[in-house]
Write an enzyme that holds these catalytic residues in place. Structure first.
Site, PDB file in Angstrom:
ATOM      1  N   ASP A   1       0.805  -1.222   0.000  1.00  0.00           N
ATOM      2  CA  ASP A   1       0.000   0.000   0.000  1.00  0.00           C
ATOM      3  C   ASP A   1       0.840   1.275   0.000  1.00  0.00           C
ATOM      4  O   ASP A   1       0.458   2.284   0.588  1.00  0.00           O
ATOM      5  CB  ASP A   1      -0.975   0.012   1.194  1.00  0.00           C
ATOM      6  CG  ASP A   1      -1.858  -1.207   1.182  1.00  0.00           C
ATOM      7  OD1 ASP A   1      -2.321  -1.576   0.097  1.00  0.00           O
ATOM      8  OD2 ASP A   1      -2.071  -1.796   2.257  1.00  0.00           O
TER       9      ASP A   1
ATOM     10  N   LYS B   1       2.112   2.288  -5.000  1.00  0.00           N
ATOM     11  CA  LYS B   1       2.935   1.851  -6.132  1.00  0.00           C
ATOM     12  C   LYS B   1       2.239   2.134  -7.459  1.00  0.00           C
ATOM     13  O   LYS B   1       2.865   2.563  -8.420  1.00  0.00           O
ATOM     14  CB  LYS B   1       3.180   0.331  -6.058  1.00  0.00           C
ATOM     15  CG  LYS B   1       3.929  -0.116  -4.824  1.00  0.00           C
ATOM     16  CD  LYS B   1       3.986  -1.638  -4.747  1.00  0.00           C
ATOM     17  CE  LYS B   1       2.684  -2.307  -4.342  1.00  0.00           C
ATOM     18  NZ  LYS B   1       2.246  -2.105  -2.980  1.00  0.00           N
TER      19      LYS B   1
ATOM     20  N   ASN C   1      -4.706 -10.425  -3.916  1.00  0.00           N
ATOM     21  CA  ASN C   1      -4.494  -9.812  -2.600  1.00  0.00           C
ATOM     22  C   ASN C   1      -4.082  -8.351  -2.767  1.00  0.00           C
ATOM     23  O   ASN C   1      -4.253  -7.540  -1.870  1.00  0.00           O
ATOM     24  CB  ASN C   1      -3.447 -10.586  -1.774  1.00  0.00           C
ATOM     25  CG  ASN C   1      -2.190 -10.954  -2.559  1.00  0.00           C
ATOM     26  OD1 ASN C   1      -2.132 -10.819  -3.783  1.00  0.00           O
ATOM     27  ND2 ASN C   1      -1.179 -11.418  -1.854  1.00  0.00           N
TER      28      ASN C   1
ATOM     29  N   GLY D   1      -4.358  -4.556  -4.065  1.00  0.00           N
ATOM     30  CA  GLY D   1      -5.446  -3.629  -4.363  1.00  0.00           C
ATOM     31  C   GLY D   1      -4.817  -2.332  -4.810  1.00  0.00           C
ATOM     32  O   GLY D   1      -4.290  -1.582  -4.007  1.00  0.00           O
ATOM     33  N   HIS D   2      -4.786  -2.096  -6.115  1.00  0.00           N
ATOM     34  CA  HIS D   2      -4.095  -0.927  -6.646  1.00  0.00           C
ATOM     35  C   HIS D   2      -5.109   0.069  -7.200  1.00  0.00           C
ATOM     36  O   HIS D   2      -5.915  -0.274  -8.054  1.00  0.00           O
ATOM     37  CB  HIS D   2      -3.099  -1.346  -7.733  1.00  0.00           C
ATOM     38  CG  HIS D   2      -2.020  -2.251  -7.207  1.00  0.00           C
ATOM     39  ND1 HIS D   2      -1.180  -2.971  -8.023  1.00  0.00           N
ATOM     40  CD2 HIS D   2      -1.658  -2.541  -5.940  1.00  0.00           C
ATOM     41  CE1 HIS D   2      -0.337  -3.669  -7.262  1.00  0.00           C
ATOM     42  NE2 HIS D   2      -0.614  -3.426  -6.007  1.00  0.00           N
TER      43      HIS D   2
ATOM     44  N   ARG E   1       3.551 -29.028  -5.922  1.00  0.00           N
ATOM     45  CA  ARG E   1       3.399 -29.567  -7.285  1.00  0.00           C
ATOM     46  C   ARG E   1       2.070 -30.268  -7.524  1.00  0.00           C
ATOM     47  O   ARG E   1       1.978 -31.201  -8.299  1.00  0.00           O
ATOM     48  CB  ARG E   1       4.572 -30.497  -7.636  1.00  0.00           C
ATOM     49  CG  ARG E   1       5.865 -29.733  -7.733  1.00  0.00           C
ATOM     50  CD  ARG E   1       7.051 -30.597  -7.476  1.00  0.00           C
ATOM     51  NE  ARG E   1       7.026 -31.126  -6.126  1.00  0.00           N
ATOM     52  CZ  ARG E   1       7.963 -31.914  -5.624  1.00  0.00           C
ATOM     53  NH1 ARG E   1       8.978 -32.281  -6.346  1.00  0.00           N
ATOM     54  NH2 ARG E   1       7.875 -32.338  -4.391  1.00  0.00           N
TER      55      ARG E   1
ATOM     56  N   GLN F   1       2.233  -5.980  -3.181  1.00  0.00           N
ATOM     57  CA  GLN F   1       2.615  -6.088  -1.760  1.00  0.00           C
ATOM     58  C   GLN F   1       3.885  -5.252  -1.527  1.00  0.00           C
ATOM     59  O   GLN F   1       4.070  -4.262  -2.211  1.00  0.00           O
ATOM     60  CB  GLN F   1       2.812  -7.556  -1.332  1.00  0.00           C
ATOM     61  CG  GLN F   1       1.514  -8.355  -1.251  1.00  0.00           C
ATOM     62  CD  GLN F   1       1.005  -8.842  -2.581  1.00  0.00           C
ATOM     63  OE1 GLN F   1       1.715  -9.480  -3.340  1.00  0.00           O
ATOM     64  NE2 GLN F   1      -0.245  -8.549  -2.890  1.00  0.00           N
TER      65      GLN F   1
ATOM     66  N   GLY G   1     -10.983  -3.550   2.817  1.00  0.00           N
ATOM     67  CA  GLY G   1     -11.642  -2.467   3.542  1.00  0.00           C
ATOM     68  C   GLY G   1     -11.178  -2.334   4.992  1.00  0.00           C
ATOM     69  O   GLY G   1     -11.674  -1.481   5.733  1.00  0.00           O
TER      70      GLY G   1
ATOM     71  N   ASP H   1       1.589  14.705   1.273  1.00  0.00           N
ATOM     72  CA  ASP H   1       0.535  15.680   1.576  1.00  0.00           C
ATOM     73  C   ASP H   1      -0.265  15.305   2.821  1.00  0.00           C
ATOM     74  O   ASP H   1      -0.790  16.183   3.513  1.00  0.00           O
ATOM     75  CB  ASP H   1      -0.421  15.794   0.375  1.00  0.00           C
ATOM     76  CG  ASP H   1      -0.930  14.429  -0.085  1.00  0.00           C
ATOM     77  OD1 ASP H   1      -0.083  13.593  -0.464  1.00  0.00           O
ATOM     78  OD2 ASP H   1      -2.156  14.197  -0.049  1.00  0.00           O
TER      79      ASP H   1
ATOM     80  N   GLY I   1      -0.499  13.871  -3.878  1.00  0.00           N
ATOM     81  CA  GLY I   1      -1.947  13.708  -4.049  1.00  0.00           C
ATOM     82  C   GLY I   1      -2.199  12.520  -4.953  1.00  0.00           C
ATOM     83  O   GLY I   1      -1.284  12.004  -5.598  1.00  0.00           O
TER      84      GLY I   1
HETATM   85  P1  IMO Z   1      -0.805  -4.157  -2.332  1.00  0.00           P
HETATM   86  O1  IMO Z   1      -0.230  -4.710  -3.612  1.00  0.00           O
HETATM   87  C1  IMO Z   1      -0.947  -4.563   1.968  1.00  0.00           C
HETATM   88  C2  IMO Z   1      -0.856  -8.614   3.646  1.00  0.00           C
HETATM   89  C3  IMO Z   1      -2.085  -9.088   4.385  1.00  0.00           C
HETATM   90  C4  IMO Z   1      -1.453 -10.002   5.412  1.00  0.00           C
HETATM   91  C5  IMO Z   1      -0.323 -10.655   4.616  1.00  0.00           C
HETATM   92  C6  IMO Z   1      -0.661 -12.017   4.044  1.00  0.00           C
HETATM   93  O2  IMO Z   1      -2.128  -3.529  -2.465  1.00  0.00           O
HETATM   94  O3  IMO Z   1       0.189  -3.285  -1.639  1.00  0.00           O
HETATM   95  P2  IMO Z   1      -2.114 -12.766   1.942  1.00  0.00           P
HETATM   96  O4  IMO Z   1      -3.573 -12.561   1.637  1.00  0.00           O
HETATM   97  O5  IMO Z   1      -1.199 -12.172   0.934  1.00  0.00           O
HETATM   98  O6  IMO Z   1      -1.781 -14.181   2.244  1.00  0.00           O
HETATM   99  O7  IMO Z   1      -1.884 -11.959   3.322  1.00  0.00           O
HETATM  100  O8  IMO Z   1      -0.020  -9.759   3.566  1.00  0.00           O
HETATM  101  N1  IMO Z   1      -1.092  -8.133   2.270  1.00  0.00           N
HETATM  102  C7  IMO Z   1      -1.075  -6.844   1.912  1.00  0.00           C
HETATM  103  N2  IMO Z   1      -0.935  -5.722   2.640  1.00  0.00           N
HETATM  104  N3  IMO Z   1      -1.051  -4.452   0.649  1.00  0.00           N
HETATM  105  C8  IMO Z   1      -1.154  -5.557  -0.121  1.00  0.00           C
HETATM  106  O9  IMO Z   1      -1.096  -5.489  -1.453  1.00  0.00           O
HETATM  107  C9  IMO Z   1      -1.222  -6.819   0.509  1.00  0.00           C
HETATM  108  N4  IMO Z   1      -1.360  -8.093   0.074  1.00  0.00           N
HETATM  109  C10 IMO Z   1      -1.266  -8.885   1.167  1.00  0.00           C
HETATM  110  O10 IMO Z   1      -2.768  -8.015   4.983  1.00  0.00           O
HETATM  111  O11 IMO Z   1      -0.862  -9.245   6.434  1.00  0.00           O
HETATM  112 MG    MG Z   2      -3.147  -2.054  -1.682  1.00  0.00          MG
END
Ligand code: IMO
Ligand code: MG
Length: 419
Positions: free
Chosen positions: A13, A16, A38, A40-41, A143, A218, A296, A327, A409
């Site tokens: 988060d 990126k 997993n 969320g962009h 596998r 991530q 969320g 900001d 921003g």
């Molecule tokens: P973006 O790409 C923030 C965190 C989860 C949890 C750990 C393992 O938007 O930055 P998982 O579902 O991957 O097995 O969860 O990783 N996590 C993220 N935290 N941004 C993400 O993606 C994340 N994807 C997984 O909250 O702590």
């Molecule tokens: Mg995210």
């Protein structure tokens, strides 16, 4: 002929996608190399919001080709929905999206296993996104998972799917199995035309002189091997993952840009030495809209951690950094940056690998004066208040890597190019 990796250097988060989007204008291809839904962009373009989970955010640029590489795991149903949603927002996919036939599948079984594994861990849970990521990668390394390319072979698919259920001690009747196979056949009809051996394509494009941008998901501290294990994700989020996750030779990786948020956040469980629990945290959460784009969940908030930053910058060989959400810090009278970790009266020289050791550290802080002004309209460093510039200087000095981009921003235009 050049390539760039853009990756998150903390716990995800780091905005990126905003940076990938900003740099994407000149990219010929944007490539995802690990992770799955997993991620969320979010991208805001002329007030319109686009959310991506598996599709590379470069899809916003009509000229960029987008690749979902072999190192990713794909929920085929979720991906179909994501593509359809983006098409309904006016995004054109024709001839532009390439999904690797070797990418792993995230099946309904994996989501179920994700949730039962979290339940079984109880208070030691990881706090996953519940998207089935861990179980899908576990089945790949064991596998026994299915891959995207298996969808093209119905008889083989049936055997493999049955075997997968059996391996997990799950009884699946003929009727349920056939129903799942039918759904998979339907989703294959939709996704099939996008599927390719993407490694061949990306290498070809690079040799033809194209500019390849690798988009990390991530963050480095969530890397399976080098992150804050076991509170990590199940893929390799570090720069090396760009190569293993796409079949792109490491020798061809030209540059790594590390993305840091101007403060710290984390979702899910695990140690977070600079975490804040006070009104400042609440304020940052609100101003920065620090709620997960995928789940969320409110994100945990903390001060910028330069000890972690130095570790991740070094691990990735980062040679430029982007600082985002600066900001959000406007109006906070005093800001802190963690400059050292202490444990049992000694200052540590590195970043602890054990969660209990990381949990036990006492952060040492540098305190800096804040600034009042709204930064949203600044388009050069010179337009930032002196205290904001000093805050950036401190980050740059502590990480010993030049800041190249500052984001003030969510809009594409709210970006300062330093170099
Ligand atoms: P973006 O790409 C923030 C965190 C989860 C949890 C750990 C393992 O938007 O930055 P998982 O579902 O991957 O097995 O969860 O990783 N996590 C993220 N935290 N941004 C993400 O993606 C994340 N994807 C997984 O909250 O702590
Ligand atoms: Mg995210």
């Amino acid at each position: 002929m050049s390539s760039l990796i853009v990756l998150g250097c903390m716990w995800g988060d780091e905005a990126k996608a905003k940076i990938v989007d900003f740099l994407g204008a000149s990219a010929d291809a944007v490539v995802r190399f690990q992770g799955g839904a997993n991620a969320g962009h979010t991208i805001v373009l002329e007030g319109k919001k686009y959310v991506f989970h598996s599709v590379p955010s470069g899809i916003i640029y009509p000229r960029a080709k987008c690749v979902i590489g072999a190192g990713t795991v794909i929920d085929p149903f979720g991906l179909q929905e994501e593509i359809q949603d983006l098409i309904s927002q006016g995004v054109d996919f024709s001839g532009r999206l390439f999904i690797d036939e070797r990418a792993g599948l995230v099946l309904p079984l994996h989501k179920k296993l994700d949730s039962s594994s979290e339940k079984a861990l109880g208070k030691n849970k990881i706090g996953t996104t519940g998207k089935g990521i861990g179980p899908a990668y576990s089945d790949l390394t064991a596998r026994r998972n299915l891959r995207v390319g298996d969808l093209a072979h119905p008889d083989w698919l049936k055997l493999r799917l049955q075997g997968l259920y059996e391996a997990h001690g799950e009884v699946i009747g003929a009727r349920a199995l056939n129903a799942e196979l039918k759904l998979l056949a339907a989703v294959w009809k939709f996704l099939g035309p996008y599927v390719a051996q993407t490694d061949v394509l990306v290498r070809q494009w690079y040799l033809q002189g194209e500019y390849i941008l690798f988009e990390g998901a991530q963050g480095t501290l969530l890397d399976l091997g080098f992150g804050t294990y076991p509170f990590v994700t199940s893929s390799h989020t570090i720069a090396g993952g760009a190569s293993t996750g796409t079949g792109f030779p490491p020798r061809w990786l030209d540059k790594t840009l590390g993305v840091f948020k101007a403060y710290g956040t984390r979702v899910g469980e695990g140690p977070f030495p600079t975490e804040l629990f006070d009104a400042t945290a609440e304020r940052i959460r609100k101003t920065g809209n620090e709620y997960g784009a995928t789940t969320g969940r409110p994100r945990r908030i903390g001060w910028f951690d330069a000890v972690a930053g130095k570790y991740t910058a070094s691990l990735n060989g980062v040679n430029g950094i982007a600082v985002t959400l600066l900001d959000v810090l406007s109006g906070i009278p005093e800001l802190k940056i963690c400059t050292g970790y202490w444990a049992s009266g000694t200052k540590l020289s590195g970043y602890p690998s054990h969660p209990l050791d990381l949990e036990a550290v006492e952060p040492e802080y540098l305190t800096l004066a804040g600034w009042e002004a709204d930064l949203g309209k600044a388009r050069s460093l010179g337009k930032l208040p002196k205290n904001a510039r000093e805050y950036l200087d401190a980050i740059q000095d502590l990480l010993e890597v030049p800041i190249e981009i500052v984001s003030v921003g969510s809009d594409r235009s709210q970006t300062i190019v330093v170099k």
